[in-house]
Design a protein around this motif. Structure first.
Motif, PDB file in Angstrom:
ATOM      1  N   LEU A 132       1.043  -1.159  -0.233  1.00 61.20           N
ATOM      2  CA  LEU A 132       0.738  -0.063  -0.210  1.00 61.20           C
ATOM      3  C   LEU A 132       0.860   0.894   0.063  1.00 61.20           C
ATOM      4  N   THR A 133       1.837   1.160   0.737  1.00 65.83           N
ATOM      5  CA  THR A 133       2.987   2.714   0.899  1.00 65.83           C
ATOM      6  C   THR A 133       4.089   2.519   0.275  1.00 65.83           C
ATOM      7  N   GLY A 134       4.362   0.687  -0.318  1.00 67.37           N
ATOM      8  CA  GLY A 134       6.138   1.233  -0.675  1.00 67.37           C
ATOM      9  C   GLY A 134       6.832   1.262  -0.300  1.00 67.37           C
ATOM     10  N   LYS A 135       6.753   2.030   1.225  1.00 67.65           N
ATOM     11  CA  LYS A 135       7.501   1.196   2.287  1.00 67.65           C
ATOM     12  C   LYS A 135       7.656   0.010   2.877  1.00 67.65           C
ATOM     13  N   LYS A 136       8.922  -0.044   3.726  1.00 64.72           N
ATOM     14  CA  LYS A 136       9.623  -2.251   4.325  1.00 64.72           C
ATOM     15  C   LYS A 136       8.913  -1.747   5.984  1.00 64.72           C
ATOM     16  N   GLU A 137       9.089  -1.172   7.087  1.00 62.10           N
ATOM     17  CA  GLU A 137       8.866  -1.633   8.750  1.00 62.10           C
ATOM     18  C   GLU A 137       7.163  -0.573   8.770  1.00 62.10           C
ATOM     19  N   LEU A 138       6.685  -0.997   9.271  1.00 59.49           N
ATOM     20  CA  LEU A 138       5.904  -0.919   9.878  1.00 59.49           C
ATOM     21  C   LEU A 138       5.531  -0.806  11.407  1.00 59.49           C
ATOM     22  N   HIS A 139       5.890  -0.450  12.572  1.00 58.23           N
ATOM     23  CA  HIS A 139       5.651  -0.814  13.563  1.00 58.23           C
ATOM     24  C   HIS A 139       3.919  -1.026  14.280  1.00 58.23           C
ATOM     25  N   VAL A 140       3.956  -2.005  14.803  1.00 60.19           N
ATOM     26  CA  VAL A 140       2.425  -2.589  15.474  1.00 60.19           C
ATOM     27  C   VAL A 140       2.603  -2.197  17.112  1.00 60.19           C
ATOM     28  N   SER A 141       1.906  -1.777  17.630  1.00 61.04           N
ATOM     29  CA  SER A 141       2.121  -1.485  19.099  1.00 61.04           C
ATOM     30  C   SER A 141       1.768  -2.817  19.477  1.00 61.04           C
ATOM     31  N   GLU A 142       2.750  -3.463  20.924  1.00 60.09           N
ATOM     32  CA  GLU A 142       2.241  -4.779  21.917  1.00 60.09           C
ATOM     33  C   GLU A 142       0.928  -4.757  21.746  1.00 60.09           C
ATOM     34  N   LYS A 143       0.124  -3.700  21.880  1.00 57.54           N
ATOM     35  CA  LYS A 143      -1.560  -3.926  22.704  1.00 57.54           C
ATOM     36  C   LYS A 143      -2.289  -4.055  21.055  1.00 57.54           C
ATOM     37  N   ALA A 144      -1.650  -3.660  19.955  1.00 55.02           N
ATOM     38  CA  ALA A 144      -2.650  -3.365  19.141  1.00 55.02           C
ATOM     39  C   ALA A 144      -2.389  -5.037  18.442  1.00 55.02           C
ATOM     40  N   MET A 145      -1.142  -5.451  18.070  1.00 56.70           N
ATOM     41  CA  MET A 145      -0.654  -6.674  17.960  1.00 56.70           C
ATOM     42  C   MET A 145      -1.400  -8.286  18.487  1.00 56.70           C
ATOM     43  N   ARG A 146      -1.726  -7.595  20.087  1.00 54.98           N
ATOM     44  CA  ARG A 146      -2.428  -8.887  20.734  1.00 54.98           C
ATOM     45  C   ARG A 146      -3.639  -8.917  20.470  1.00 54.98           C
ATOM     46  N   LEU A 186      -4.630  -8.277  17.444  1.00 58.17           N
ATOM     47  CA  LEU A 186      -4.885  -8.975  15.453  1.00 58.17           C
ATOM     48  C   LEU A 186      -4.412 -10.288  16.392  1.00 58.17           C
ATOM     49  N   LEU A 187      -3.772 -11.117  16.791  1.00 58.21           N
ATOM     50  CA  LEU A 187      -3.744 -12.334  16.623  1.00 58.21           C
ATOM     51  C   LEU A 187      -4.535 -12.936  17.641  1.00 58.21           C
ATOM     52  N   ASP A 188      -5.096 -12.577  18.589  1.00 62.71           N
ATOM     53  CA  ASP A 188      -6.513 -13.153  19.995  1.00 62.71           C
ATOM     54  C   ASP A 188      -7.850 -13.307  18.506  1.00 62.71           C
ATOM     55  N   TYR A 189      -8.225 -11.619  17.349  1.00 58.14           N
ATOM     56  CA  TYR A 189      -9.430 -12.022  17.145  1.00 58.14           C
ATOM     57  C   TYR A 189      -9.494 -13.122  15.548  1.00 58.14           C
ATOM     58  N   GLY A 190     -10.467 -13.218  15.343  1.00 55.62           N
ATOM     59  CA  GLY A 190     -11.051 -15.126  14.630  1.00 55.62           C
ATOM     60  C   GLY A 190     -10.892 -15.451  13.267  1.00 55.62           C
ATOM     61  N   TRP A 191     -10.951 -13.413  12.589  1.00 53.45           N
ATOM     62  CA  TRP A 191     -10.976 -12.894  11.835  1.00 53.45           C
ATOM     63  C   TRP A 191     -11.801 -13.929  10.302  1.00 53.45           C
ATOM     64  N   SER A 211      -1.270   1.261  15.793  1.00 52.67           N
ATOM     65  CA  SER A 211      -2.157   1.555  16.772  1.00 52.67           C
ATOM     66  C   SER A 211      -3.077   0.827  17.282  1.00 52.67           C
ATOM     67  N   GLU A 212      -3.442   0.217  18.433  1.00 49.88           N
ATOM     68  CA  GLU A 212      -4.530  -0.228  19.142  1.00 49.88           C
ATOM     69  C   GLU A 212      -5.945   0.907  18.569  1.00 49.88           C
ATOM     70  N   ASP A 213      -6.070   1.918  18.975  1.00 51.69           N
ATOM     71  CA  ASP A 213      -6.872   2.789  18.355  1.00 51.69           C
ATOM     72  C   ASP A 213      -7.439   3.007  17.209  1.00 51.69           C
ATOM     73  N   CYS A 214      -6.287   2.324  15.716  1.00 54.23           N
ATOM     74  CA  CYS A 214      -6.930   3.037  14.919  1.00 54.23           C
ATOM     75  C   CYS A 214      -7.580   1.709  14.484  1.00 54.23           C
ATOM     76  N   LEU A 215      -7.599   0.667  14.778  1.00 54.50           N
ATOM     77  CA  LEU A 215      -8.713  -0.702  14.637  1.00 54.50           C
ATOM     78  C   LEU A 215     -10.121  -0.905  15.146  1.00 54.50           C
ATOM     79  N   PRO A 216     -10.727  -1.750  14.654  1.00 52.98           N
ATOM     80  CA  PRO A 216     -12.647  -1.161  14.557  1.00 52.98           C
ATOM     81  C   PRO A 216     -12.776  -2.130  15.335  1.00 52.98           C
ATOM     82  N   ALA A 217     -13.957  -1.146  16.264  1.00 55.51           N
ATOM     83  CA  ALA A 217     -14.151  -1.557  17.697  1.00 55.51           C
ATOM     84  C   ALA A 217     -15.210  -3.065  17.833  1.00 55.51           C
ATOM     85  N   ASN A 218     -15.414  -3.664  16.779  1.00 57.73           N
ATOM     86  CA  ASN A 218     -15.766  -4.670  16.664  1.00 57.73           C
ATOM     87  C   ASN A 218     -14.820  -5.856  16.595  1.00 57.73           C
TER      88      ASN A 218
END
Length: 462
Positions: free
Chosen positions: A335-349, A351-356, A380-387
């Protein structure tokens, strides 16, 4: 190709014919130049790039055949349509053998010209896209878009490598959003058919009365609106691969006709009287339980076995959570052409726990959402959808292990499916069509699923 992007050269020694075609095509939105003979046309071709040349056959100085030969040698990607008198159709047929796309006989109807020009430009665009895909072959489809280090994905890669060169039909199964078309493309572009077309079609997206014509083609006059002969997608894909997505949505009558094509390796156009040999490898895909469909009588058993020569099952994202960080990096770079995106620990948690339920497609949408709503190069966690936040909070421990007493997997999955359907209907005000789009399935599929659970929807639209 947008009409405003298409550039057409009209070549005819009759001034009235040049003016007529120029005015008509400009009204359609095309860019148009004219030439009085082949020699003048060559001068214009040196100065400009044309998507399409419409040329008379009989002209002074340099005729249509000589112009065709020059165009085919200089810019073979340019499409050509030949104009001829009714008494000279044999010449026009000969021109098609030498590379012309089609011909028009005088006198002709305006609608006929419009349709032939439109089809010629669409065919040129398809050819151009195929050429661009071939250039990216090594980079894009050597499993490059199939991202994952998990054991289940490594098994998928191994199987693709083993069967890509085979002529056998392949059935790709998996939930919506797991990447079934990417697998089909990887199979094609890693086979000896990669120089020929890869042609996808969604069997659930085309009305039943048009599906036969799309797949097998039709003859001129075979039904109302069939104003010219049309190749079907089996003919277009000849020598290559035809990807039949949502094969489980194929109507019963079309199942019979597809079975015959797979058995005989030949097609008969609608309204036609002769069989046309085709060399096509079929890759079919479905998110349905086709064995269950066979058992219930909604899918032909003999067709199932013809398609299911080799089964390639894609795991859902919830069963390959280790791949989520890799996929996030991949989508961010895409989407951006850039290589590194930092994902906060809370956001990654989260994303990993979600049922997809929407699998990889849903993850890509969320990464894009976070790029729009987030700040800088951090997810960050703030940008994740509420559901997602709410569902991931309740996911942990939901089914961490199978109970000692056992598990009725069909009943368990049915409960989850029913819950997702009800949530989708609630989100779309009970409109099944919108709910189907939200879940990435066809209208026919959601109608079947709702009926299975006896769910009624109000405010529907067909």
């Amino acid at each position: 190709m947008l009409k405003s992007d298409a550039h057409i050269l009209v070549v005819d020694d009759e001034e009235s014919m040049r003016e007529f075609l120029s005015i008509m095509l400009k009204r359609e939105g095309y860019g148009v130049n004219v030439a009085s003979d082949g020699a003048q046309a060559l001068e214009l071709l040196k100065e400009n790039n044309y998507d399409l040349v419409i040329s008379d056959i009989q002209m002074p100085r340099l005729g249509g055949f000589e112009l065709l030969a020059q165009v085919m040698s200089r810019t073979p990607e340019t499409a050509m349509i030949m104009i001829t008198a009714f008494s000279s159709t044999e010449q026009a047929v000969e021109a098609m053998k030498q590379g012309a796309y089609d011909y028009i006989t005088k006198p002709f109807k305006n609608e006929e010209i419009r349709l032939i020009v439109k089809n010629a430009l669409e065919r040129k665009l398809l050819k151009q896209e195929n050429q661009e895909l071939k250039k990216e072959l090594g980079r894009r489809y050597s499993f490059g878009n199939l991202i994952g280090k998990s054991r289940s994905m490594q098994q998928v890669y191994d199987l693709i490598a083993k069967v890509a060169a085979s002529r056998a039909n392949i059935l790709v199964t998996g939930e919506s959003g797991t990447g079934k078309e990417l697998v089909a493309r990887a199979l094609h572009y890693n086979s000896d058919r990669h120089e020929a077309p890869f042609v996808p079609i969604n069997c659930g997206a085309i009305p039943e009365n048009l599906l036969e014509s799309e797949l097998f083609g039709h003859e001129k006059g075979s039904f109302t609106g069939a104003i010219q002969q049309k190749q079907g997608l089996f003919e277009v894909a000849n020598g290559g691969t035809l990807f039949l997505d949502e094969i489980g949505e194929l109507p019963a009558m079309m199942q019979v006709k597809l079975l015959r094509v797979l058995q005989e390796r030949e097609v008969r156009r609608v309204g036609g009287t002769r069989d046309i040999p085709v060399d096509v490898r079929v890759v079919a895909a479905t998110n349905k339980d086709l064995e269950g469909e066979v058992a219930s009588g909604t899918f032909r058993e003999d067709l199932f076995y013809r398609l299911n020569v080799i089964r390639l099952a894609l795991p859902p994202l919830r069963e390959r959570r280790d791949d989520i960080p890799l996929l996030i990096e991949h989508f961010y770079q895409k989407l951006t052409g850039k290589k590194e995106l930092h994902v906060s620990e809370k956001a990654m948690r989260r994303l990993l726990d979600y049922g997809w339920p929407g699998n990889i497609r849903e993850l890509e949408n969320i990464v894009e959402r976070c790029l729009v709503l987030g700040q800088g190069e951090e997810l960050s966690e703030d940008c994740l959808p509420a559901n997602l936040v709410a569902d991931s909070a309740g996911t942990e421990g939901q089914l961490s292990q199978i109970p000692d007493t056992g598990l009725d997997i069909d009943a368990y999955l049915g409960t989850i499916e029913k819950d997702i359907l009800l949530k989708a209907l609630d989100k779309t005000g009970g409109v099944r069509k919108k709910a189907a789009e939200l879940l990435g399935i066809s209208f026919r599929s959601i109608r079947y699923r709702l009926a299975k659970f006896g769910i009624e929807a109000d405010g529907d639209e067909e």
